[in-house]
Design an enzyme around this catalytic site. Structure first.
Site, PDB file in Angstrom:
ATOM      1  N   LYS A  76       4.823  46.557  10.894  1.00  0.00           N
ATOM      2  CA  LYS A  76       3.947  46.119  11.982  1.00  0.00           C
ATOM      3  C   LYS A  76       3.140  47.237  12.643  1.00  0.00           C
ATOM      4  O   LYS A  76       2.764  47.140  13.811  1.00  0.00           O
ATOM      5  CB  LYS A  76       4.720  45.340  13.064  1.00  0.00           C
ATOM      6  CG  LYS A  76       5.637  44.244  12.559  1.00  0.00           C
ATOM      7  CD  LYS A  76       5.130  43.514  11.355  1.00  0.00           C
ATOM      8  CE  LYS A  76       4.010  42.539  11.641  1.00  0.00           C
ATOM      9  NZ  LYS A  76       3.507  41.962  10.339  1.00  0.00           N
ATOM     10  N   HIS A 122       7.813  50.597   3.303  1.00  0.00           N
ATOM     11  CA  HIS A 122       8.302  50.707   4.681  1.00  0.00           C
ATOM     12  C   HIS A 122       9.537  51.603   4.738  1.00  0.00           C
ATOM     13  O   HIS A 122      10.218  51.662   5.750  1.00  0.00           O
ATOM     14  CB  HIS A 122       8.679  49.322   5.231  1.00  0.00           C
ATOM     15  CG  HIS A 122       7.525  48.434   5.553  1.00  0.00           C
ATOM     16  ND1 HIS A 122       6.375  48.897   6.158  1.00  0.00           N
ATOM     17  CD2 HIS A 122       7.340  47.097   5.400  1.00  0.00           C
ATOM     18  CE1 HIS A 122       5.542  47.878   6.342  1.00  0.00           C
ATOM     19  NE2 HIS A 122       6.096  46.780   5.874  1.00  0.00           N
ATOM     20  N   SER A 181       5.233  42.942  18.060  1.00  0.00           N
ATOM     21  CA  SER A 181       4.671  42.443  16.801  1.00  0.00           C
ATOM     22  C   SER A 181       5.791  42.082  15.815  1.00  0.00           C
ATOM     23  O   SER A 181       5.730  41.056  15.126  1.00  0.00           O
ATOM     24  CB  SER A 181       3.739  43.502  16.208  1.00  0.00           C
ATOM     25  OG  SER A 181       3.130  43.036  15.025  1.00  0.00           O
ATOM     26  N   THR A 191     -13.203  45.642   7.825  1.00  0.00           N
ATOM     27  CA  THR A 191     -11.817  45.895   8.224  1.00  0.00           C
ATOM     28  C   THR A 191     -11.599  45.693   9.729  1.00  0.00           C
ATOM     29  O   THR A 191     -10.573  46.116  10.264  1.00  0.00           O
ATOM     30  CB  THR A 191     -11.355  47.309   7.802  1.00  0.00           C
ATOM     31  OG1 THR A 191     -12.236  48.284   8.375  1.00  0.00           O
ATOM     32  CG2 THR A 191     -11.361  47.460   6.294  1.00  0.00           C
ATOM     33  N   SER A 192     -12.573  45.058  10.375  1.00  0.00           N
ATOM     34  CA  SER A 192     -12.357  44.710  11.782  1.00  0.00           C
ATOM     35  C   SER A 192     -11.251  43.653  11.839  1.00  0.00           C
ATOM     36  O   SER A 192     -10.996  42.952  10.847  1.00  0.00           O
ATOM     37  CB  SER A 192     -13.634  44.157  12.408  1.00  0.00           C
ATOM     38  OG  SER A 192     -13.883  42.854  11.892  1.00  0.00           O
ATOM     39  N   MET A 245     -10.685  40.616   9.092  1.00  0.00           N
ATOM     40  CA  MET A 245      -9.435  40.543   8.328  1.00  0.00           C
ATOM     41  C   MET A 245      -8.628  39.294   8.664  1.00  0.00           C
ATOM     42  O   MET A 245      -7.903  38.776   7.823  1.00  0.00           O
ATOM     43  CB  MET A 245      -8.603  41.818   8.528  1.00  0.00           C
ATOM     44  CG  MET A 245      -9.222  42.998   7.783  1.00  0.00           C
ATOM     45  SD  MET A 245      -8.240  44.512   7.801  1.00  0.00           S
ATOM     46  CE  MET A 245      -6.690  43.990   7.096  1.00  0.00           C
ATOM     47  N   LYS A 270      -2.719  39.460  17.137  1.00  0.00           N
ATOM     48  CA  LYS A 270      -3.617  39.868  18.226  1.00  0.00           C
ATOM     49  C   LYS A 270      -4.441  41.101  17.886  1.00  0.00           C
ATOM     50  O   LYS A 270      -5.593  41.202  18.280  1.00  0.00           O
ATOM     51  CB  LYS A 270      -2.827  40.123  19.502  1.00  0.00           C
ATOM     52  CG  LYS A 270      -2.391  38.846  20.196  1.00  0.00           C
ATOM     53  CD  LYS A 270      -2.183  39.094  21.675  1.00  0.00           C
ATOM     54  CE  LYS A 270      -1.883  37.792  22.403  1.00  0.00           C
ATOM     55  NZ  LYS A 270      -1.373  38.063  23.771  1.00  0.00           N
TER      56      LYS A 270
END
Ligand code: A3P
Length: 295
Positions: free
Chosen positions: A48, A108, A138, A227-228, A232, A258
């Site tokens: 996240k 990750h 998130s 890629t805003s 996306m 968000k």
């Protein structure tokens, strides 16, 4: 077909002391002996923290802004997830072993359990870190909707588990600090989600330079637009709607939720915030790594 077996929310398992999704643990042997190549690019993050965002940026840069090429598959296909594994689906390692070179690989994993081969081959690494409060929020919403994760319980219960590292991939602080330390020995670009929000163009330029590319202003502009958060969120190749709702139930919480800094203010009580501040002070003492909780 992707199995609905994921919906039983299997418990986390420990791998070398790190909690990880049960099905991922089953495939650990393959992860451990994964053979990286020196031309692999590794995107490493705590969950996240902007993984999908930086993955799309990298994919577009490597394709010189060619959106058609970058749109050939969903982002999780273009940038396979190394340690991913589950019933009735090919594991990340199986996919990567068949992938064309050069590969871009998502992980990750905390650096302490990264397959040794990435270090031996001196792979380039892009790391993205995000402040602990927004990550916790998130990750909470993600655990609610991603049915391969344990049920997060209430926000307060989840926050406690998060601070104790009793969530998939363990403690946030161990992750961000471990990789921060690694940057001295590795060809690494260490980015912050908050910086990316503040000035995406500046941060994208850093990635371009790190990848040794030389792109025109037009292409840079195009990559910024594509890629805003809005682009996306609307893009079916980046918003994870290609994943069945038996695995990610976006009616519970959308993957592209968000995309801001400071949403923690809408979730943390004063005392929860103080508890996290205390945890942060304690965990981050003795490192020159620091985070912005507001942009
Ligand atoms: P929120 O849940 O706070 O909205 P990851 O890709 O590592 O799983 O991270 C997901 C988080 O990054 C989500 O945060 C998601 O909305 C946010 N995100 C994804 N793409 C983004 C973008 N282009 N701009 C800003 N935030 C983005």
């Amino acid at each position: 077909t992707l199995s609905s077996a994921m919906i039983d929310r299997p418990p986390l398992q420990l791998v070398k002391g790190m909690p990880i999704l049960g099905p991922f643990a089953e495939n650990w042997k393959d992860v451990e002996r994964f053979q990286a190549r020196s031309d692999d690019l590794l995107i490493a993050t705590y969950p996240k923290s902007g993984t999908t965002w930086v993955s799309k940026i990298v994919d577009l840069i490597l394709n010189t802004g060619d959106t058609e090429k970058s749109q050939k598959g969903a982002i999780f296909e273009r940038v396979p997830f190394l340690e991913c594994s589950g019933p009735s689906m090919p594991s990340g390692t199986e996919i990567l072993n068949k992938q064309d070179f050069p590969r871009v690989i998502k992980t990750h994993l905390p650096v302490e359990v990264l397959p040794q081969s990435f270090l031996d081959k001196k792979c380039k690494v892009i790391y993205v870190a995000r402040n602990a409060k927004d990550v916790a929020v998130s990750y909470y919403h993600f655990n609610r909707m991603a049915l391969g994760h344990p049920d997060p319980g209430t926000w307060d219960e989840f926050l406690n588990n998060f601070m104790e590292g009793n969530v998939a991939f363990g403690r946030w602080s161990t992750h961000v600090k471990g990789w921060w330390k690694m940057r001295q020995q590795t060809d690494m670009l260490y980015l912050f989600y908050e910086d990316m929000l503040e000035d995406p163009k500046r941060e994208i330029q850093k990635v371009i330079k790190f990848l040794g590319k030389d792109l025109s202003d037009d292409v840079l502009e195009k990559i910024c637009l594509q890629t805003s958060f809005k682009a996306m969120k609307e893009n079916p190749k980046t918003n994870y709607t290609a994943i069945p709702s038996t695995i990610m139930d976006q009616s519970v919480s959308p993957f592209m939720r968000k995309g801001i800094c400071g949403d923690w203010k809408n979730h943390f009580t004063v005392s929860q915030s103080e508890r996290l501040d205390e945890y942060y002070q304690k965990e981050m003492s003795g490192t020159d790594l620091s985070f912005r909780f507001l942009v």
